[in-house]
Design a protein around this motif. Sequence first.
Motif, PDB file in Angstrom:
ATOM      1  N   TYR A 517       0.703  -1.241   0.130  1.00  0.00           N
ATOM      2  CA  TYR A 517       0.301  -0.167  -0.207  1.00  0.00           C
ATOM      3  C   TYR A 517       0.423   1.233  -0.002  1.00  0.00           C
ATOM      4  N   ASP A 518       1.953   1.318   0.426  1.00  0.00           N
ATOM      5  CA  ASP A 518       3.202   2.284   0.560  1.00  0.00           C
ATOM      6  C   ASP A 518       4.469   2.866  -0.324  1.00  0.00           C
ATOM      7  N   PRO A 519       4.859   1.518  -1.337  1.00  0.00           N
ATOM      8  CA  PRO A 519       5.618   0.937  -2.055  1.00  0.00           C
ATOM      9  C   PRO A 519       6.689   1.973  -1.379  1.00  0.00           C
ATOM     10  N   SER A 520       6.491   3.328  -2.006  1.00  0.00           N
ATOM     11  CA  SER A 520       7.881   4.309  -2.015  1.00  0.00           C
ATOM     12  C   SER A 520       7.927   4.699  -0.701  1.00  0.00           C
ATOM     13  N   GLY A 521       7.321   4.551   0.369  1.00  0.00           N
ATOM     14  CA  GLY A 521       7.581   5.235   1.468  1.00  0.00           C
ATOM     15  C   GLY A 521       7.235   6.870   1.559  1.00  0.00           C
ATOM     16  N   VAL A 522       5.161   7.002   1.626  1.00  0.00           N
ATOM     17  CA  VAL A 522       4.553   8.627   1.396  1.00  0.00           C
ATOM     18  C   VAL A 522       4.812   8.167   2.770  1.00  0.00           C
ATOM     19  N   PHE A 523       4.493   7.326   3.815  1.00  0.00           N
ATOM     20  CA  PHE A 523       4.407   7.422   5.187  1.00  0.00           C
ATOM     21  C   PHE A 523       5.120   7.129   6.296  1.00  0.00           C
ATOM     22  N   THR A 524       5.399   8.191   6.733  1.00  0.00           N
ATOM     23  CA  THR A 524       5.826   7.305   8.357  1.00  0.00           C
ATOM     24  C   THR A 524       7.619   8.750   7.861  1.00  0.00           C
ATOM     25  N   PRO A 525       7.397   8.951   7.683  1.00  0.00           N
ATOM     26  CA  PRO A 525       9.242   9.489   7.714  1.00  0.00           C
ATOM     27  C   PRO A 525      10.250   9.660   8.827  1.00  0.00           C
ATOM     28  N   ASN A 526      10.495   9.320   9.500  1.00  0.00           N
ATOM     29  CA  ASN A 526      11.269   8.446  10.890  1.00  0.00           C
ATOM     30  C   ASN A 526      11.244   7.375  10.997  1.00  0.00           C
ATOM     31  N   ARG A 527      11.865   7.084  11.982  1.00  0.00           N
ATOM     32  CA  ARG A 527      13.068   5.866  12.215  1.00  0.00           C
ATOM     33  C   ARG A 527      11.531   4.854  12.922  1.00  0.00           C
ATOM     34  N   PHE A 528      10.759   5.177  13.442  1.00  0.00           N
ATOM     35  CA  PHE A 528       9.244   5.090  13.746  1.00  0.00           C
ATOM     36  C   PHE A 528       8.498   3.813  12.655  1.00  0.00           C
ATOM     37  N   CYS A 529       9.267   3.647  11.674  1.00  0.00           N
ATOM     38  CA  CYS A 529       8.419   3.365  10.666  1.00  0.00           C
ATOM     39  C   CYS A 529       8.432   1.569  10.540  1.00  0.00           C
ATOM     40  N   ILE A 530       7.907   0.730  10.267  1.00  0.00           N
ATOM     41  CA  ILE A 530       7.521  -0.292   9.887  1.00  0.00           C
ATOM     42  C   ILE A 530       8.417  -0.892   9.143  1.00  0.00           C
ATOM     43  N   GLY A 531       9.543  -1.929   8.777  1.00  0.00           N
ATOM     44  CA  GLY A 531       9.984  -2.475   7.511  1.00  0.00           C
ATOM     45  C   GLY A 531      11.862  -1.745   7.521  1.00  0.00           C
ATOM     46  N   LEU A 532      12.107  -0.887   7.728  1.00  0.00           N
ATOM     47  CA  LEU A 532      13.239  -0.353   7.517  1.00  0.00           C
ATOM     48  C   LEU A 532      14.169  -1.728   8.066  1.00  0.00           C
ATOM     49  N   PRO A 533      15.797  -1.210   7.169  1.00  0.00           N
ATOM     50  CA  PRO A 533      16.775  -1.517   7.527  1.00  0.00           C
ATOM     51  C   PRO A 533      17.180  -1.454   9.207  1.00  0.00           C
ATOM     52  N   VAL A 534      17.482  -2.529   9.525  1.00  0.00           N
ATOM     53  CA  VAL A 534      17.843  -2.530  10.931  1.00  0.00           C
ATOM     54  C   VAL A 534      19.216  -1.117  11.007  1.00  0.00           C
ATOM     55  N   PRO A 535      19.399  -0.124  12.114  1.00  0.00           N
ATOM     56  CA  PRO A 535      20.610   0.534  11.991  1.00  0.00           C
ATOM     57  C   PRO A 535      21.796   0.158  13.084  1.00  0.00           C
ATOM     58  N   VAL A 536      22.608   1.173  12.723  1.00  0.00           N
ATOM     59  CA  VAL A 536      23.930   0.159  13.385  1.00  0.00           C
ATOM     60  C   VAL A 536      23.644   1.119  14.906  1.00  0.00           C
ATOM     61  N   PRO A 537      24.009   0.402  16.022  1.00  0.00           N
ATOM     62  CA  PRO A 537      23.003   0.874  17.432  1.00  0.00           C
ATOM     63  C   PRO A 537      24.122   2.227  17.425  1.00  0.00           C
ATOM     64  N   ALA A 538      23.329   3.648  17.300  1.00  0.00           N
ATOM     65  CA  ALA A 538      24.439   5.065  17.699  1.00  0.00           C
ATOM     66  C   ALA A 538      24.804   4.447  18.903  1.00  0.00           C
TER      67      ALA A 538
END
Length: 599
Positions: A517-538
């Motif tokens: 439903y949101d293939p280009s990532g229009v929604f949730t422009p922050n890291r509290f977004c489902i399906g993002l790659p896991v980052p290196v811990p800060a």
Amino acid sequence: MADIPIPEIVSEINNKHQFPEFKGKVIKRNDVDYDAQSYQYASSSHLEDGIIQPAAIIKAADDSDVIKAIKYASENKIAVAVRTGGHQYSGASSTSGKNIQLDLSQTYKDFDWDDENCTSVTLGISFPLGEFNAKLREKNRFVPHGQCQYVNLGGHIQTGGYGQLARSFGLFSDNVIKFRIITADGQVRWVAQGEDLFFAVLGGSPGNFGVLTHATLHVFRDQDYPNSRGLRAAYPYDRQRLKDLLDVMVEMVEDENFPADYDYCITVLSEPPVRTFELTYDMAHRKEGQQMVAWPPMIVVFAQWANLQGEKQTYNPDFFNKIKQVAGKGKVQVSDKEHTPMSTLTGHWIVPISREFELPYIKRTYSSNSNSQRLKEHKWTDWISDRIEDGRNWNYDKTSGPIDVGCNVAAQIQHFGGNNSRFNQNGKRNSTSFSWRDANILCTVDAFYHSYQYEQTIEWQKKNDEGVGKPEAAFCEHDRRVLWGSYDLDLSASHQYYYDQNPEGKYERLCKIKQKYDPSGVFTPNRFCIGLPVPVPADSKDGIKKRIKLSGSETAKERAAAIELAKVPQLSAEDRFWEMVSTERELGKTVPLWNIWRA
Ligand SMILES: Cc1cc2nc3c(=O)[nH]c(=O)nc-3n(C[C@H](O)[C@H](O)[C@H](O)COP(=O)(O)OP(=O)(O)OC[C@H]3O[C@@H](n4cnc5c(N)ncnc54)[C@H](O)[C@@H]3O)c2cc1C
């Protein structure tokens, strides 16, 4: 699964396309009222994280503004954060860089009963809970929902609506029949139970799948619960009183067949921030003439008997009497001695404040499926009472001797479980994606701190974290978190804590629905977004240093003021409670909480 693209973060609105004309007001970064308009609950804690600075805030007037914003975002490869009540704890309803925020706080306020009997209602999502509750009460109707007057339906529908009626009537979202949503392709859709979007939006992760505009809800009638009762009482805070009240909760957990009629919730509020050296981010944003609500250290008890079987069922006061007996003398505001209609009771369970303290916070909400035997073996009621007591009483100043000014603690503990619990039973339907529906107890411990208390607050919460996630942990051997009480800024890095495997592969399924439903990532422009790659811990140490540096010279000033304050003889918690209980309401003065707290 392919990763969902993270929108590029740059500092200006993209000039490639002309920024469209909207019917509603648009506030851009650098506009005079930008700070006030971009402010939300999480600003006090996360402003310096740089995640609450949208390039523009669009106060959408209607669907056409929403669709225009989505289209503009798609064409310019930026993203949209959706905000209704602004109560998301980790700032996920805002954004930064050149991304924009849709503010729906006033957009959808239509309210229509679907039939003459008022058994269902279709309404817009821009209602705060207090207003929504009052609208239903006009017709002697109610639904279960959460306890904060200013939380809005826009987010609440998606995060559950965990509240006082959870055992007797389930979650708010269990009563959603269908909802209306505008997806990333600009389509307006009505979505009903059984569809993948229904499953994903209700519990998956708020704001990730589209813009919610309306919902149709099943509502309950007072007349079906003609003998319902409730107890709302405030007691002076006391560690032993708290422990005794918690022991009653563990006894309730012990009886796995405890009737679904009963709900029981304990809230602890420590000191209000009414001291003169109180200068925080939030105070700087306080509007002139706004009322300050205050309370002494206290314990508030909510208990309710719903009378689920109607007229023929008689009320047995034993359980409430046990609560009253261990609590002792307090201020009873709602009594179980007489019948109170459910729609009135639900109003009594709403706390009439938009936030607990005007300070930054470090939040925790733990969910436990421990049975009573385990809780007793690990002496959990002692453990958590000690943790709360400890949060209020740090002796930390090495040069000036011991001082007694811990952080401001807001804690809430509620029983959700048992074989008869509708919270538990409704979860088995798997029509929504809310996790940990087998929970027995949910425990929130939030610490609100002054900048000079930051390090101690971190340490205090670290010790609280020892209560979960290990076989020997007092509260629960697993670390289980809930989206409504999120305290992580990065959802993918911590998704295993927020999602259970019921049904199996839940998180992966949610990621696929997001892709669809949101293939280009229009929604949730922050890291509290489902399906993002896991980052290196800060490096968390850097974060601590940054915050301490940011608090600057205020730290020394506040610390000195705190030390001075500690030299003034302090009344006991009990005395402060009764002193404030007898304070009369005066125009322009601080208002004691209970003076404004009625259904
Ligand atoms: C003081 C306080 C007390 C609380 N008490 C309870 C409680 O008792 N029970 C409980 O269950 N929860 C409680 N919550 C949590 C609250 O219910 C959730 O954070 C809820 O999602 C907030 O909704 P909102 O619209 O007010 O907030 P927002 O911050 O505007 O939104 C919350 C989330 O939903 C998304 N969202 C909002 N509107 C829309 C929309 N129209 N379309 C798509 N996405 C949208 C946002 O992007 C964000 O991720 C409490 C929170 C606070 C701060």
